[in-house]
Design a protein around this motif. Sequence first.
Motif, PDB file in Angstrom:
ATOM      1  N   LYS A  35      10.763  51.888  37.692  1.00  0.00           N
ATOM      2  CA  LYS A  35       9.027  51.645  37.605  1.00  0.00           C
ATOM      3  C   LYS A  35       9.262  50.697  37.338  1.00  0.00           C
ATOM      4  N   THR A  36      10.277  49.414  36.217  1.00  0.00           N
ATOM      5  CA  THR A  36      10.758  47.952  36.470  1.00  0.00           C
ATOM      6  C   THR A  36       9.992  47.133  38.131  1.00  0.00           C
ATOM      7  N   ILE A  37      10.742  47.984  39.578  1.00  0.00           N
ATOM      8  CA  ILE A  37      10.544  46.450  39.792  1.00  0.00           C
ATOM      9  C   ILE A  37       8.855  47.072  40.573  1.00  0.00           C
ATOM     10  N   GLN A  38       8.350  47.829  40.730  1.00  0.00           N
ATOM     11  CA  GLN A  38       7.043  48.105  40.608  1.00  0.00           C
ATOM     12  C   GLN A  38       6.137  47.759  39.708  1.00  0.00           C
ATOM     13  N   ASN A  39       6.277  47.645  39.086  1.00  0.00           N
ATOM     14  CA  ASN A  39       5.167  47.388  37.911  1.00  0.00           C
ATOM     15  C   ASN A  39       5.208  45.573  37.540  1.00  0.00           C
ATOM     16  N   ASN A  40       6.836  45.403  37.480  1.00  0.00           N
ATOM     17  CA  ASN A  40       7.273  43.902  37.364  1.00  0.00           C
ATOM     18  C   ASN A  40       7.071  43.980  35.478  1.00  0.00           C
ATOM     19  N   SER A  41       7.138  45.324  34.921  1.00  0.00           N
ATOM     20  CA  SER A  41       7.101  44.629  33.620  1.00  0.00           C
ATOM     21  C   SER A  41       7.914  44.483  32.568  1.00  0.00           C
ATOM     22  N   GLU A  42       7.790  44.062  31.510  1.00  0.00           N
ATOM     23  CA  GLU A  42       9.306  43.522  30.365  1.00  0.00           C
ATOM     24  C   GLU A  42       9.609  44.525  30.344  1.00  0.00           C
ATOM     25  N   LYS A  43       8.924  44.865  29.549  1.00  0.00           N
ATOM     26  CA  LYS A  43       8.716  46.436  28.364  1.00  0.00           C
ATOM     27  C   LYS A  43       9.897  47.746  29.498  1.00  0.00           C
ATOM     28  N   ASP A  44       9.155  47.967  30.552  1.00  0.00           N
ATOM     29  CA  ASP A  44      10.279  48.882  31.725  1.00  0.00           C
ATOM     30  C   ASP A  44      11.744  48.643  31.915  1.00  0.00           C
ATOM     31  N   PHE A  45      11.868  46.977  31.456  1.00  0.00           N
ATOM     32  CA  PHE A  45      12.981  45.976  32.054  1.00  0.00           C
ATOM     33  C   PHE A  45      13.203  46.813  30.873  1.00  0.00           C
ATOM     34  N   LYS A  46      13.605  46.179  29.756  1.00  0.00           N
ATOM     35  CA  LYS A  46      14.218  46.355  27.917  1.00  0.00           C
ATOM     36  C   LYS A  46      14.201  48.172  27.859  1.00  0.00           C
ATOM     37  N   SER A  47      13.161  49.005  28.376  1.00  0.00           N
ATOM     38  CA  SER A  47      13.756  50.609  28.578  1.00  0.00           C
ATOM     39  C   SER A  47      14.952  50.730  29.723  1.00  0.00           C
ATOM     40  N   TYR A  48      14.920  49.890  30.511  1.00  0.00           N
ATOM     41  CA  TYR A  48      15.640  50.137  31.631  1.00  0.00           C
ATOM     42  C   TYR A  48      17.782  49.703  30.542  1.00  0.00           C
ATOM     43  N   LEU A  49      17.452  48.360  30.542  1.00  0.00           N
ATOM     44  CA  LEU A  49      18.124  48.109  29.975  1.00  0.00           C
ATOM     45  C   LEU A  49      18.832  49.168  28.989  1.00  0.00           C
ATOM     46  N   THR A  50      18.235  49.027  27.478  1.00  0.00           N
ATOM     47  CA  THR A  50      18.535  50.266  26.787  1.00  0.00           C
ATOM     48  C   THR A  50      19.276  51.150  26.743  1.00  0.00           C
ATOM     49  N   GLU A  51      18.458  52.039  28.281  1.00  0.00           N
ATOM     50  CA  GLU A  51      19.507  53.531  28.770  1.00  0.00           C
ATOM     51  C   GLU A  51      20.949  53.137  29.804  1.00  0.00           C
ATOM     52  N   THR A  52      20.853  52.087  30.491  1.00  0.00           N
ATOM     53  CA  THR A  52      22.035  51.499  30.638  1.00  0.00           C
ATOM     54  C   THR A  52      23.219  51.087  29.561  1.00  0.00           C
ATOM     55  N   ASP A  53      22.982  50.395  28.699  1.00  0.00           N
ATOM     56  CA  ASP A  53      23.377  50.671  27.342  1.00  0.00           C
ATOM     57  C   ASP A  53      24.024  51.572  27.023  1.00  0.00           C
ATOM     58  N   SER A  54      23.285  53.463  27.018  1.00  0.00           N
ATOM     59  CA  SER A  54      23.876  54.046  27.110  1.00  0.00           C
ATOM     60  C   SER A  54      24.640  55.529  27.349  1.00  0.00           C
ATOM     61  N   LEU A  55      24.780  54.443  29.601  1.00  0.00           N
ATOM     62  CA  LEU A  55      25.149  55.007  30.100  1.00  0.00           C
ATOM     63  C   LEU A  55      26.341  54.394  29.851  1.00  0.00           C
ATOM     64  N   ARG A  56      26.552  53.146  29.875  1.00  0.00           N
ATOM     65  CA  ARG A  56      27.713  52.771  29.714  1.00  0.00           C
ATOM     66  C   ARG A  56      28.615  53.153  28.524  1.00  0.00           C
ATOM     67  N   SER A  57      27.656  53.530  27.469  1.00  0.00           N
ATOM     68  CA  SER A  57      28.671  54.238  26.438  1.00  0.00           C
ATOM     69  C   SER A  57      29.372  55.243  26.090  1.00  0.00           C
ATOM     70  N   ARG A  58      28.584  56.339  27.075  1.00  0.00           N
ATOM     71  CA  ARG A  58      29.454  58.257  27.833  1.00  0.00           C
ATOM     72  C   ARG A  58      30.362  57.621  28.678  1.00  0.00           C
ATOM     73  N   ILE A  59      29.905  56.538  30.213  1.00  0.00           N
ATOM     74  CA  ILE A  59      30.976  56.328  30.650  1.00  0.00           C
ATOM     75  C   ILE A  59      32.476  55.882  29.602  1.00  0.00           C
ATOM     76  N   ASP A  60      32.450  55.072  28.337  1.00  0.00           N
ATOM     77  CA  ASP A  60      33.722  54.440  27.926  1.00  0.00           C
ATOM     78  C   ASP A  60      34.499  56.174  27.100  1.00  0.00           C
ATOM     79  N   THR A  61      33.318  56.579  26.711  1.00  0.00           N
ATOM     80  CA  THR A  61      34.046  58.308  26.533  1.00  0.00           C
ATOM     81  C   THR A  61      34.446  58.771  27.211  1.00  0.00           C
ATOM     82  N   LEU A  62      33.974  59.188  27.892  1.00  0.00           N
ATOM     83  CA  LEU A  62      34.509  59.998  29.239  1.00  0.00           C
ATOM     84  C   LEU A  62      35.081  59.570  29.554  1.00  0.00           C
TER      85      LEU A  62
END
Length: 813
Positions: free
Chosen positions: A70-97
């Motif tokens: 969605k970020t690539i298609q829309n080139n939206s700064e908002k979507d990119f920030k959402s992506y970064l937030t989700e990526t941080d959450s994913l890293r946190s889950r990886i650390d827990t695992l």
Amino acid sequence: MESKRSYMPIKVLFGYLALVALVVIVGWFLYSENAIYNKLEDKIAFEKTKILKVSKLFSNVYKTESLARKTIQNNSEKDFKSYLTETDSLRSRIDTLKQIVTTDYQKVLLDSVTYLLSEKTDNIRQLKTIKNKAEDEVSVNTAIDEITKMEFKLRKLELEDFTRSPNDLGSYQRNVLQKYVDYLNQNIPDDSTNTLTKQASDSILANSKKLLSDVKQKAEKKKESLNFEENKLLKNEIAISEQLRKVLRIIEREIIINSIKNNSLKEKSLKKVNEIVTASAIIGLLLTVVFSIIIVSDYSKSQLYKKQLEIANFKTKNLLKSREQLISTVSHDLKTPLSTIVGYSELLGNSDVNTKQSYFIKNIKNSSEYITQLVQDLLDFSQIEAGKITIEKVPFSLSEIIDEVAKSIQTVYKQKNIDLIINIDEKLNSKIVGDPFRLKQILSNIIGNAYKFTEQGFIRISAYIVEENDFFAINIEDSGIGIEKKNQKLVFEEFAQANENIEKQYGGTGLGLAICQKIISILGGKLNLESTFGEGSTFKIKLPLLFDTSAILPDRGQQEIILNSEKLTFIVLDDDINLLNLTTTVLKQQKHQVLSFTHAAQALETIRNTDFDFIITDIQMPKIDGFLFVKKLKNETNSFFNNQPIIAITGRTDLDFSTYTNAGFSTVINKPYSPKILLETIQKVLNKTITHEDNIIKTEEQVSSKNYSLETLKEFLGNDAESAKEFIRSFIENTKLNLKALENAVQERNIAEINSLAHRIAPMFRQIQSDEIGTILKKLEQNDLENSNLESLYSALKSKIDLLFDTLKREIL
């Protein structure tokens, strides 16, 4: 047989031990397997937790990929920030695992995922930059279109005339476009007409188009370069996503493999538990069967042995009975000729005989006395063995008994130089309750032995109280030959001497001390021996002590029933030992001599050789009842019976008074009766004033409405509380034995035995005026019981007797 039977409990014990061992072993194995199973369960649950977390990682990965596209298609700064937030959450889950994975390889794979996510984020940033650059080309095309439109109209120009969002342009595009706008604005005419010549306008437009065309060509070339970079980054993005999913799939597959492995181990553990349980059940069954067979086999053998033992016991009882009859018969047959021998020996000794004849007579007399003592010892021993010895409880003076026995024996051995020393505690000067006849028998044996085995020195007799006034002791010490320690136990065995020379030198049957020990045991005491060979012996007698309280505080009512002062010899016969003891006690309290018997045959045998004045007999007795007893008494050819008075005591009410007088009785006393009535009746018989109206039918007025009454019992015992307690204990014990026999007779429906036992039990309950129990016993005494409900009668009887005994124990004992 005994050795074989002794193995049965051992086999049973081993059987139980084997089963217990099996249970322990199986329990241990099951406990171990259960621990393993629980660990596997925990591991499986742990692996499931990891699988769940990996699944959530997959979900997060797909979500980040969606946001990335969605970020690539829309080139939206908002979507990119959402992506970064989700990526941080994913890293946190990886650390827990990473904290719960078990292998280093899995941790490395998770680190790879973290790295790929970082690379993916950088890649998206680059794509976003390229996208912004591509948009610059659109702005240049828009500028050319605007210039074309300006061919028709020239005016003051702005960046907004060429692009809608100047701020979104790249710096290079914005600078080029700004220069162009500035150039146009410099060439706009400043006259009022705001018009240019056609040539000037065309020249401006042509130059503008040329400038922008150059820019467009450069932009197209750059676009091609950006498209190439964008395609390259998109492929890289796809590769990174695929690699990320691949790594997660590897982690998931490894976790699933571990789960499968743990499940497999869990199934193996369950299978092993099942095998253990099955094997233990089979082994337990086999052990049970084997030991059941062994136990059943041993039980069958034990039953056989039991039967053989019962037969042997029956034969032994018959042999003992035969021995008793033999001893009784032989003793009786010996007593008469012995009496003749002794009598004639004394007559010969008193006549004129020479020295030689006197020597012969002395030997005959000594031998006769020895045989007489042997016969008496055999009779005593036989009675004790058969359990027929009777124990009395009457008041007597201990000091008088000791003095009488000791001095009478001293006269026999007066030729020996022996000092007799008697020490009696002053506390024992009061009268005590016991059996003086048996005490005399014991003292005669032991003091006689002391004199027999002592040639010179002393014999010391000491009496004193021991153990907090509950017992008194009599010590008989001599300075005689003593007994070796190894032979001290032999002196208490039947027909045994301390050594083989004793009988040759001193004589004796070897029964005296054995009889003494048995009598003392029956009296509730102990006999001990302390002896030093060559120095002397000490026999220690310990007996229960009971003072005669009636001698200290005489009862007024008891004094009033002392009627006859003449001392008589009574023969008392009753198969109920309790009533026999009561009657005997009353007579002995009047200082009469009493010979008591529970069997008529014994009484007849004693009567033949005993002078007596009065007979009191029960009517209903086993084998020989009262009527048959009187008949046998009168039919004897010897002159021992000279029409002495006979009183009948009975619980029967169906016979007329004349029935008794016609049979030879002087009068009859119906049970229950009191001491006063007994003594008054004896006095009237002696005074020959007895009438029909004087018989015991009057005692019906004594019947009380209470559940029981001990008044007549207390009169019998001289209001001695301790004697009453002792009598009640004896009464309860005897009744329980009779009840057990009655229960067996009821189960076997043996009517004759039921009648006999009921008659035996009934008098004492009538004596204490327990009317309800007496009524039931009266029914059981009847002959027409075949159709009666014996079980219910016995149950009611036992219930009432138990209730009465509980009351007696609580209130009296």
